[in-house]
Write a protein that holds these residues in place. Structure first.
Motif, PDB file in Angstrom:
ATOM      1  N   VAL A 113      56.687  20.513  19.056  1.00  0.00           N
ATOM      2  CA  VAL A 113      55.403  21.202  19.216  1.00  0.00           C
ATOM      3  C   VAL A 113      55.199  21.438  20.712  1.00  0.00           C
ATOM      4  O   VAL A 113      55.487  20.555  21.528  1.00  0.00           O
ATOM      5  N   MET A 114      54.713  22.629  21.062  1.00  0.00           N
ATOM      6  CA  MET A 114      54.417  22.926  22.471  1.00  0.00           C
ATOM      7  C   MET A 114      53.089  23.671  22.549  1.00  0.00           C
ATOM      8  O   MET A 114      52.861  24.618  21.794  1.00  0.00           O
ATOM      9  N   VAL A 115      52.220  23.192  23.445  1.00  0.00           N
ATOM     10  CA  VAL A 115      50.939  23.858  23.680  1.00  0.00           C
ATOM     11  C   VAL A 115      50.794  24.110  25.171  1.00  0.00           C
ATOM     12  O   VAL A 115      51.405  23.425  25.996  1.00  0.00           O
ATOM     13  N   ARG A 116      49.963  25.111  25.496  1.00  0.00           N
ATOM     14  CA  ARG A 116      49.747  25.413  26.918  1.00  0.00           C
ATOM     15  C   ARG A 116      48.266  25.652  27.186  1.00  0.00           C
ATOM     16  O   ARG A 116      47.523  26.165  26.349  1.00  0.00           O
ATOM     17  N   GLY A 117      47.856  25.210  28.371  1.00  0.00           N
ATOM     18  CA  GLY A 117      46.526  25.524  28.849  1.00  0.00           C
ATOM     19  C   GLY A 117      46.631  26.594  29.910  1.00  0.00           C
ATOM     20  O   GLY A 117      47.574  27.375  29.944  1.00  0.00           O
ATOM     21  N   TRP A 118      45.685  26.611  30.834  1.00  0.00           N
ATOM     22  CA  TRP A 118      45.734  27.603  31.912  1.00  0.00           C
ATOM     23  C   TRP A 118      46.596  27.138  33.085  1.00  0.00           C
ATOM     24  O   TRP A 118      46.970  27.939  33.942  1.00  0.00           O
ATOM     25  N   LYS A 119      46.953  25.843  33.102  1.00  0.00           N
ATOM     26  CA  LYS A 119      47.730  25.321  34.235  1.00  0.00           C
ATOM     27  C   LYS A 119      48.860  24.383  33.814  1.00  0.00           C
ATOM     28  O   LYS A 119      49.804  24.163  34.586  1.00  0.00           O
ATOM     29  N   THR A 120      48.811  23.815  32.619  1.00  0.00           N
ATOM     30  CA  THR A 120      49.833  22.859  32.191  1.00  0.00           C
ATOM     31  C   THR A 120      50.373  23.205  30.810  1.00  0.00           C
ATOM     32  O   THR A 120      49.737  23.916  30.035  1.00  0.00           O
ATOM     33  N   VAL A 121      51.572  22.668  30.544  1.00  0.00           N
ATOM     34  CA  VAL A 121      52.224  22.798  29.235  1.00  0.00           C
ATOM     35  C   VAL A 121      52.616  21.404  28.784  1.00  0.00           C
ATOM     36  O   VAL A 121      53.144  20.615  29.579  1.00  0.00           O
ATOM     37  N   THR A 122      52.342  21.084  27.520  1.00  0.00           N
ATOM     38  CA  THR A 122      52.734  19.787  26.977  1.00  0.00           C
ATOM     39  C   THR A 122      53.677  19.999  25.789  1.00  0.00           C
ATOM     40  O   THR A 122      53.376  20.788  24.890  1.00  0.00           O
ATOM     41  N   LEU A 123      54.799  19.293  25.823  1.00  0.00           N
ATOM     42  CA  LEU A 123      55.787  19.342  24.752  1.00  0.00           C
ATOM     43  C   LEU A 123      55.779  18.015  24.015  1.00  0.00           C
ATOM     44  O   LEU A 123      55.834  16.951  24.640  1.00  0.00           O
ATOM     45  N   LEU A 124      55.704  18.066  22.677  1.00  0.00           N
ATOM     46  CA  LEU A 124      55.837  16.877  21.842  1.00  0.00           C
ATOM     47  C   LEU A 124      57.165  16.934  21.107  1.00  0.00           C
ATOM     48  O   LEU A 124      57.517  17.962  20.525  1.00  0.00           O
ATOM     49  N   VAL A 125      57.892  15.817  21.155  1.00  0.00           N
ATOM     50  CA  VAL A 125      59.148  15.683  20.403  1.00  0.00           C
ATOM     51  C   VAL A 125      58.975  14.466  19.500  1.00  0.00           C
ATOM     52  O   VAL A 125      58.824  13.345  19.993  1.00  0.00           O
ATOM     53  N   LEU A 133      35.338   8.674  31.339  1.00  0.00           N
ATOM     54  CA  LEU A 133      36.728   9.108  31.248  1.00  0.00           C
ATOM     55  C   LEU A 133      36.929  10.186  30.192  1.00  0.00           C
ATOM     56  O   LEU A 133      38.062  10.535  29.854  1.00  0.00           O
ATOM     57  N   ALA A 134      35.851  10.763  29.690  1.00  0.00           N
ATOM     58  CA  ALA A 134      35.948  11.773  28.634  1.00  0.00           C
ATOM     59  C   ALA A 134      36.763  12.983  29.080  1.00  0.00           C
ATOM     60  O   ALA A 134      37.361  13.673  28.248  1.00  0.00           O
ATOM     61  N   TYR A 135      36.800  13.244  30.392  1.00  0.00           N
ATOM     62  CA  TYR A 135      37.574  14.388  30.887  1.00  0.00           C
ATOM     63  C   TYR A 135      39.051  14.277  30.528  1.00  0.00           C
ATOM     64  O   TYR A 135      39.759  15.286  30.410  1.00  0.00           O
ATOM     65  N   LEU A 136      39.543  13.029  30.351  1.00  0.00           N
ATOM     66  CA  LEU A 136      40.960  12.823  30.032  1.00  0.00           C
ATOM     67  C   LEU A 136      41.320  13.341  28.641  1.00  0.00           C
ATOM     68  O   LEU A 136      42.496  13.527  28.337  1.00  0.00           O
ATOM     69  N   ASP A 137      40.313  13.559  27.803  1.00  0.00           N
ATOM     70  CA  ASP A 137      40.564  14.137  26.482  1.00  0.00           C
ATOM     71  C   ASP A 137      40.595  15.661  26.529  1.00  0.00           C
ATOM     72  O   ASP A 137      40.857  16.302  25.515  1.00  0.00           O
ATOM     73  N   GLN A 138      40.337  16.229  27.701  1.00  0.00           N
ATOM     74  CA  GLN A 138      40.319  17.686  27.851  1.00  0.00           C
ATOM     75  C   GLN A 138      41.580  18.209  28.537  1.00  0.00           C
ATOM     76  O   GLN A 138      41.610  19.344  29.002  1.00  0.00           O
ATOM     77  N   LEU A 139      42.622  17.382  28.587  1.00  0.00           N
ATOM     78  CA  LEU A 139      43.902  17.775  29.165  1.00  0.00           C
ATOM     79  C   LEU A 139      44.908  18.031  28.055  1.00  0.00           C
ATOM     80  O   LEU A 139      44.812  17.438  26.975  1.00  0.00           O
ATOM     81  N   THR A 140      45.882  18.882  28.301  1.00  0.00           N
ATOM     82  CA  THR A 140      46.914  19.111  27.281  1.00  0.00           C
ATOM     83  C   THR A 140      47.671  17.826  26.970  1.00  0.00           C
ATOM     84  O   THR A 140      48.159  17.643  25.854  1.00  0.00           O
ATOM     85  N   SER A 141      47.749  16.921  27.942  1.00  0.00           N
ATOM     86  CA  SER A 141      48.471  15.661  27.743  1.00  0.00           C
ATOM     87  C   SER A 141      47.778  14.739  26.746  1.00  0.00           C
ATOM     88  O   SER A 141      48.356  13.733  26.308  1.00  0.00           O
ATOM     89  N   ALA A 142      46.535  15.052  26.354  1.00  0.00           N
ATOM     90  CA  ALA A 142      45.815  14.236  25.366  1.00  0.00           C
ATOM     91  C   ALA A 142      46.232  14.559  23.934  1.00  0.00           C
ATOM     92  O   ALA A 142      45.845  13.847  22.997  1.00  0.00           O
ATOM     93  N   LEU A 143      47.024  15.612  23.743  1.00  0.00           N
ATOM     94  CA  LEU A 143      47.388  16.051  22.398  1.00  0.00           C
ATOM     95  C   LEU A 143      47.969  14.947  21.517  1.00  0.00           C
ATOM     96  O   LEU A 143      47.556  14.807  20.351  1.00  0.00           O
TER      97      LEU A 143
END
Length: 794
Positions: A464-476, A292-302
């Protein structure tokens, strides 16, 4: 003379209204669920056109009312499945609406095909009401009673049968309505009863094989075009048709926006589609966390790199990707909320071994609930609330949700989530990246507004907001981000080549480093949305990014008229995908509703001898006004109850049922109420109730959100009842007055009211998008007041 066929009328009306609600479910599978407004409009067109047809053929139909009623019921039984099957043959693609001229004709063809069964149903009911005019109030009561039972009863049936089998059952019910009419009207030959019962049995047995084919442009259809793909399971309920797809030849690898630096790929997965949209991934787990290591490579893992072993709430858990991500990062406890029981049962039972007993893992608790309702009623506090990426990139980027109400991304929703966080807790929302930026900026603006409404003096320190090549993750965050947390966020992005879009104290040269755009749009926009000129930026932006609210919950509406011409001019350079198609579709539907209702309802009367009996201006204004006002009120309250009842289909069925049932009660009371100014009194009572509901319903819904569905349905019916009773008074009062003073104008009154109902269903949706549902309700009250002021009925 035999008595009217009361039972047959109730059955026929139940059949027609059940079909109207069922079409909403079927079109969710074939196209998208927000075609409900078009279905309501088509139903009104069918009823209105049937009234016009009967008026023009009055002398010919008067001799054979029973036979014609049976013919209408029989035609309804045939046309319900046939019209739906034909609509599936129309290759309508809303994505091509603005550059393919044939799409408008195809949209009109679907609209008219949908109308045909309602024309037949309306014809049967109008025939009986016309022939047995002296008992019209009892017939009308049976009609509305049947309609109410049908619109609500079909929801229960959908829990037991898939939609295509319900369609077969409705065809059988229409044949039974014909059989019972033969018996009630004592028609000959008597063997007709046996014939129609036989046809009903045949329909129930033979028609379940009707196929429901999703649009070729939906995600499921595209997935099944891939070599080796096959459907291994389907489940259905009113909440959605779930399809599980396996592909051993070209394996599914669903990891939205996974870093290009990732060194591992996802394990084998199954694709889970809901109404043809998706997929979400059901991942095979063998008990080990390493795959499941791939799940740490998503913006949602931030957030897992900011928090340590958090207690997590996953909203929209679906097949469990967010739960897997939480477990991989060592979360102490995970509460997963999923609306559809079928998905939970599938993960827990049918695919429990495949998914490694995911929802049975220590610390994991699954709740079958609507996300907002769960958050509003839960006393638990969480370190992290994850809002899953629920839609597919294709539908989101194409604007397919532009007309869809979504209460997960409103200002009030974000406030509710923040109120469930522990001190220092984080709300994380991941969206697809669209260019030019739309979703992410609207979400950022919504978060800023939510923090301000909660009294936070400096929202910039909590975002905080970060973006990858396909997704954006916002932290509040529920407190200011610390310097140590900012360091962790920067390192997370550096290791995965994700771009920093915004963090407190960020400099412009830190943006746009990896997935390079022509300008650092996300950073510049975030700074503008936090600055004093925020509203100017929102107003001048090419897309509509005003924060969504519970009153205007169209989060995915980005269309702006002042930018449409510019984008349309770029169509030959590939600019059309920038223009959300859903709004032009709504405008096109409004245009065709006006044209169709004029051609099929008003024009035939104007060209017949009825043109000599035109009603006076006050009469025309009265019936026009009450037609618009009724539809405005009905459409607005359907949407107001979507949040409370957790699903659009529930809201359509329950609100339609309650309005019809209690409007019939109001109609019955109007015939016995001898007050001189009963319309005015009813409108005043209606206005008071509507204003009271606008003020109190949000808090009331919040307080009652924890109740089971059955209780919420009963409460909804009870709330609508007094309002609907008042709304049932104006129409029959006007008709009774006309019957005594200008009977020859009744066809025109019916036609004018029908025209307003057809157009009003679509116009109410359009106005709600721009002004909000509260304003639509206020407009309905004012239009009812105009009807009173017309001077014809006091």
């Amino acid at each position: 003379m035999p008595r009217p066929p009361f039972i047959a009328i109730s059955m026929l009306s139940a059949c027609v209204l059940a079909y109207e609600v069922l079409l909403t479910r079927l079109f969710s599978i074939v196209l998208w669920h927000h075609f409900a407004y078009m279905i309501i409009s088509a139903a009104m067109l069918g009823y209105g056109a049937s009234g016009t047809a009967l008026t023009l053929l009055k002398e010919k139909t008067a001799q054979y009312p029973g036979a014609l009623y049976v013919m209408a019921a029989t035609a309804l039984a045939f046309l319900m499945p046939v019209a739906f099957l034909l609509t599936q043959q129309v290759s309508f693609n809303p994505l091509e609406l603005l550059w393919d001229k044939t799409q408008l004709a195809k949209l009109l063809a679907i609209y008219l095909l949908m109308m045909l069964p309602f024309f037949c149903g309306g014809m049967g009911i109008c025939l009986v009401m016309t022939h047995f005019g002296k008992q019209a109030s009892r017939i009308y009561a049976c009609d509305i009673l049947g309609a109410g039972v049908g619109s609500l009863g079909v929801i229960g049936v959908l829990f037991l049968l898939p939609p295509q089998q319900v369609l077969s059952a409705l065809a059988a019910l229409a044949f039974l309505a014909a059989a019972i009419a033969v018996a009630e009207l004592k028609m000959r030959p008597k063997w007709l009863v046996e014939l129609f019962i036989g046809l009903a049995v045949l329909a129930a047995m033979a028609l379940p094989d009707i196929q429901v084919h999703p649009s070729a442009y939906k995600d499921l259809s595209q997935a099944l075009n891939i070599a080796g793909a096959r459907v291994i399971e389907e489940r259905s309920s009113p909440l959605g048709q779930i399809t599980v797809v396996e592909n051993t030849r070209v394996p599914l690898r669903h990891a939205p926006g996974m870093s290009l630096n990732a060194k591992s790929e996802p394990p084998p997965q199954l694709g889970v589609f809901v109404d043809g949209d998706g997929p979400s991934a059901l991942t095979r787990i063998d008990g080990k966390l390493e795959p499941l290591a791939y799940l740490d490579q998503l913006t949602s893992a931030l957030p897992y790199h900011v928090l340590v072993r958090p207690k997590v709430l996953a909203l929209g858990a679906g097949a469990g990707s967010e739960v897997l991500q939480a477990l991989y990062h060592g979360s102490t406890a995970v509460d997963a909320v999923e609306l559809d029981h079928n998905i939970i049962d599938m993960v827990n039972q049918r695919y429990s071994g495949y998914a490694g007993n995911l929802y049975g893992q220590p610390g994991v608790h699954v709740y079958a609930a609507e996300a907002r309702g769960f958050v509003n009623t839960s006393d638990a506090r969480y370190d992290l609330i994850q809002l899953a990426l629920l839609d597919s990139f294709g539908t989101a980027s194409a604007g397919l949700y532009g007309l869809s109400e979504n209460y997960l991304y409103t200002v009030e929703a974000l406030q509710a989530y923040l109120n469930r966080l522990t001190p220092g807790g984080i709300l994380a929302v991941t969206r697809w990246l669209t260019l030019p930026p739309r979703d992410a900026l609207k979400l950022f603006a919504t978060a800023v507004t939510a923090l301000e409404r909660d009294g936070i003096p400096n929202p910039a320190a909590r975002l905080v907001m970060v973006r990858g090549w396909k997704t954006v993750t916002l932290l509040v965050k529920n407190s200011d981000f610390t310097a140590q947390e900012i360091v962790a966020i920067r390192e997370f992005c550096r290791m995965r080549s994700f771009d920093l879009a915004y963090y407190p104290g960020m400099h412009a040269d830190e943006a746009n480093r990896y997935n390079i755009l022509s300008q650092p749009y996300f950073f510049e926009s975030a700074v503008a949305l936090l600055g004093p000129q925020r509203q100017d930026f929102i107003d001048q932006y090419k897309f509509y990014i005003e924060p969504a609210t519970d009153d205007r919950p169209h989060f995915f509406r980005f269309f702006k008229w002042n930018a449409a011409a510019e984008i349309f001019a770029l169509r030959e350079q590939g600019g059309m995908p920038l223009l959300d198609w859903s709004y032009p579709l709504l405008v096109a539907t409004l245009g065709q509703a006006v044209a169709a209702s004029v051609l099929l309802i008003l024009a035939p009367l104007a060209l017949s001898r009825c043109r000599r009996t035109l009603p006076t201006a006050p009469v025309a204004l009265y019936f026009l006004a009450i037609g618009f006002a009724f539809m405005f009120m009905e459409i607005a309250f359907i949407q107001k109850f979507v949040l409370f009842l957790a699903h659009p289909l529930y809201a359509v069925a329950v609100v339609l049922c309650a309005f019809l049932l209690f409007a019939a009660t109001g109609s019955w009371l109007a015939g016995r109420w001898q007050a001189a100014h009963k319309v005015m009194l009813a409108v005043i009572a209606m206005g008071v109730l509507a204003l009271l509901y606008l003020a109190t319903l949000p808090n009331l819904f919040h307080a009652l959100a924890h109740l089971p569905d059955a209780a919420k349905i009963l409460i909804s019916v009870g709330l609508i009842a007094p309002l609907a009773i008042c709304m049932g008074v104006p129409f029959p009062t006007g008709m009774m007055r006309l019957a005594n003073t200008a009977e020859e104008a009744i066809p025109w009154a019916w036609a004018i009211n029908g025209f307003a109902s057809v157009v009003g269903a679509v116009l109410a949706t359009l106005l709600a998008i721009h002004l909000g549902f509260a304003v639509v309700i206020l407009l309905a009250i004012m239009i009812y007041a105009v009807a009173c002021a017309a001077g014809y009925f006091g």
